[in-house]
Design a protein around this motif. Structure first.
Motif, PDB file in Angstrom:
ATOM      1  N   GLY A   1      -0.384  -6.508   7.629  1.00 24.97           N
ATOM      2  CA  GLY A   1       0.156  -5.728   9.027  1.00 24.97           C
ATOM      3  C   GLY A   1       1.620  -5.750   9.246  1.00 24.97           C
TER       4      GLY A   1
ATOM      5  N   ALA B   1       0.799  -1.241  -0.042  1.00 28.11           N
ATOM      6  CA  ALA B   1      -0.001  -0.150   0.056  1.00 28.11           C
ATOM      7  C   ALA B   1       1.085   1.196  -0.062  1.00 28.11           C
TER       8      ALA B   1
ATOM      9  N   TYR C   1       4.936  -1.129   2.954  1.00 26.03           N
ATOM     10  CA  TYR C   1       3.822  -1.342   4.071  1.00 26.03           C
ATOM     11  C   TYR C   1       2.750  -2.107   3.426  1.00 26.03           C
TER      12      TYR C   1
ATOM     13  N   SER D   1       0.952  -4.992  13.138  1.00 27.14           N
ATOM     14  CA  SER D   1      -0.386  -5.204  13.655  1.00 27.14           C
ATOM     15  C   SER D   1      -0.951  -4.809  15.117  1.00 27.14           C
TER      16      SER D   1
ATOM     17  N   PRO E   1      -5.191   2.945  10.493  1.00 18.45           N
ATOM     18  CA  PRO E   1      -4.241   2.646   9.358  1.00 18.45           C
ATOM     19  C   PRO E   1      -3.071   3.469   9.443  1.00 18.45           C
TER      20      PRO E   1
ATOM     21  N   ALA F   1       0.632   6.309  12.564  1.00 22.76           N
ATOM     22  CA  ALA F   1      -0.503   5.479  12.482  1.00 22.76           C
ATOM     23  C   ALA F   1      -1.855   5.988  13.374  1.00 22.76           C
TER      24      ALA F   1
ATOM     25  N   SER G   1      -0.884  -3.541   3.746  1.00 21.05           N
ATOM     26  CA  SER G   1      -1.818  -3.338   4.848  1.00 21.05           C
ATOM     27  C   SER G   1      -2.697  -4.758   5.173  1.00 21.05           C
ATOM     28  N   SER G   2      -2.690  -5.688   4.045  1.00 19.51           N
ATOM     29  CA  SER G   2      -3.721  -6.880   4.600  1.00 19.51           C
ATOM     30  C   SER G   2      -2.646  -7.753   5.702  1.00 19.51           C
TER      31      SER G   2
END
Length: 307
Positions: A98, A79, A93, A119, A124, A141, A95-96
């Motif tokens: 983490g 991402a 990074y 995670s 986000p 984040a 995202s899915s």
């Protein structure tokens, strides 16, 4: 001839060189690695990019010459892809998953040095920064109006540094000891010193300096700080002399993307209109245009016969 750097042209799914010098530049023909690109992030050195292939979303390293190489071990479709200040390391990074993967050895011996589990951090990821050695990771984040900046160790443990209303951009200094951060919701730009310790936060620009909602921040070796805001204004702060210069591009900046030269930054993406560039390499800073590329001529029909 001279080249200002590379830019990703989404209309052609390809990287293109910016030929010429500020004020007299044009977009060159697409770099051809032999496959289409879904996206690309150009190194600060402007000689290569980390790109995602359109066909399988895998990461490849593409050089300005068109030569390419797969980057082994990288998860597909990160991402965020962020380079270190010198372009010798990068943070990716996913995202899915983490997780953040750290690439080192760029560009000649690219390899995944670390795979960091983030995670446990809430919200986000808004921004990343990594040092040139690929050993110090900084991450913003959180949810709206409550974004936290952390230093994250390679084992996934994190240290809280500061909190902000939002984080539009995060830029690490060459020595990795301080960072610039733009908070668009607060209309301010901060410097965070002592990053390897407790962290010390200082406001260096706000609405009093003419800032609107900053979307990007950068610096140069002379100590100047450059800020682009959503309204199309570029503010140049000279910390050594205490001066402030404001310019207007008449555009909507998408960032401050470093180009070749001492203080030259791309402000917008290639499109049907001009691409705008900040040139602060001379005595007087200016904003100049790179004209849109001429449309390709249609191919002649094949009638199946000779001439």
């Amino acid at each position: 001839g001279p080249t200002m750097g590379l830019v990703f042209d989404s209309s052609q799914s390809a990287l293109r060189p910016i030929r010429g010098i500020p004020g007299a530049a044009s977009l060159g023909d697409a770099v051809n690695p032999g496959f289409a690109l879904a996206s690309a992030t150009v190194s600060p050195r402007q000689d290569y990019a980390l790109a995602l292939r359109t066909d399988d979303s895998s990461m490849v390293l593409v050089r300005a010459s068109g030569a390419s190489a797969a980057v082994p071990g990288v998860r597909p479709s990160p991402a965020l892809t962020v380079f270190s200040p010198a372009g010798t390391a990068a943070a990716l990074y996913n995202s899915s998953a983490g997780r953040v993967q750290i690439l080192t050895g760029l560009p000649d011996a690219a390899a995944v040095q670390s795979d960091v589990d983030i995670s446990a951090l809430a919200g986000p990821v808004a921004a990343l920064a990594v040092d040139n050695a690929g050993t110090s990771l900084f991450l913003a984040a959180g949810a709206a109006e409550a974004v936290s900046l952390y230093r994250v160790a390679m084992d996934g443990t994190s240290q809280f540094l500061a909190s902000f209303r939002s984080v539009a951009a995060l830029r690490l200094s060459d020595n990795g000891r301080e960072a610039l951060l733009a908070d668009s919701a607060a209309g301010a730009v901060y410097v965070i010193r002592e990053l390897r310790g407790a962290g010390h936060l200082e406001t260096i620009a706000s609405g009093r300096d003419g800032l609107g909602s900053p979307v990007a921040v950068e610096s140069d070796s002379a100590g100047r700080i450059f800020v682009a805001d959503q309204a199309g204004n570029v503010t140049i702060l000279d910390r050594s002399h205490g001066s402030v210069v404001s310019l207007t591009c008449g555009c909507t900046p998408t960032g401050l993307f470093r180009l070749a030269g001492t203080a030259t930054f791309r402000l917008t993406e290639p499109s049907g209109g001009p691409m705008w560039v900040l040139d602060a390499s001379g005595a007087d800073a200016r904003i100049v245009a790179v004209p849109p590329a001429a449309p390709s001529a249609p191919s002649a029909p094949d009638n199946g016969g000779g001439q």
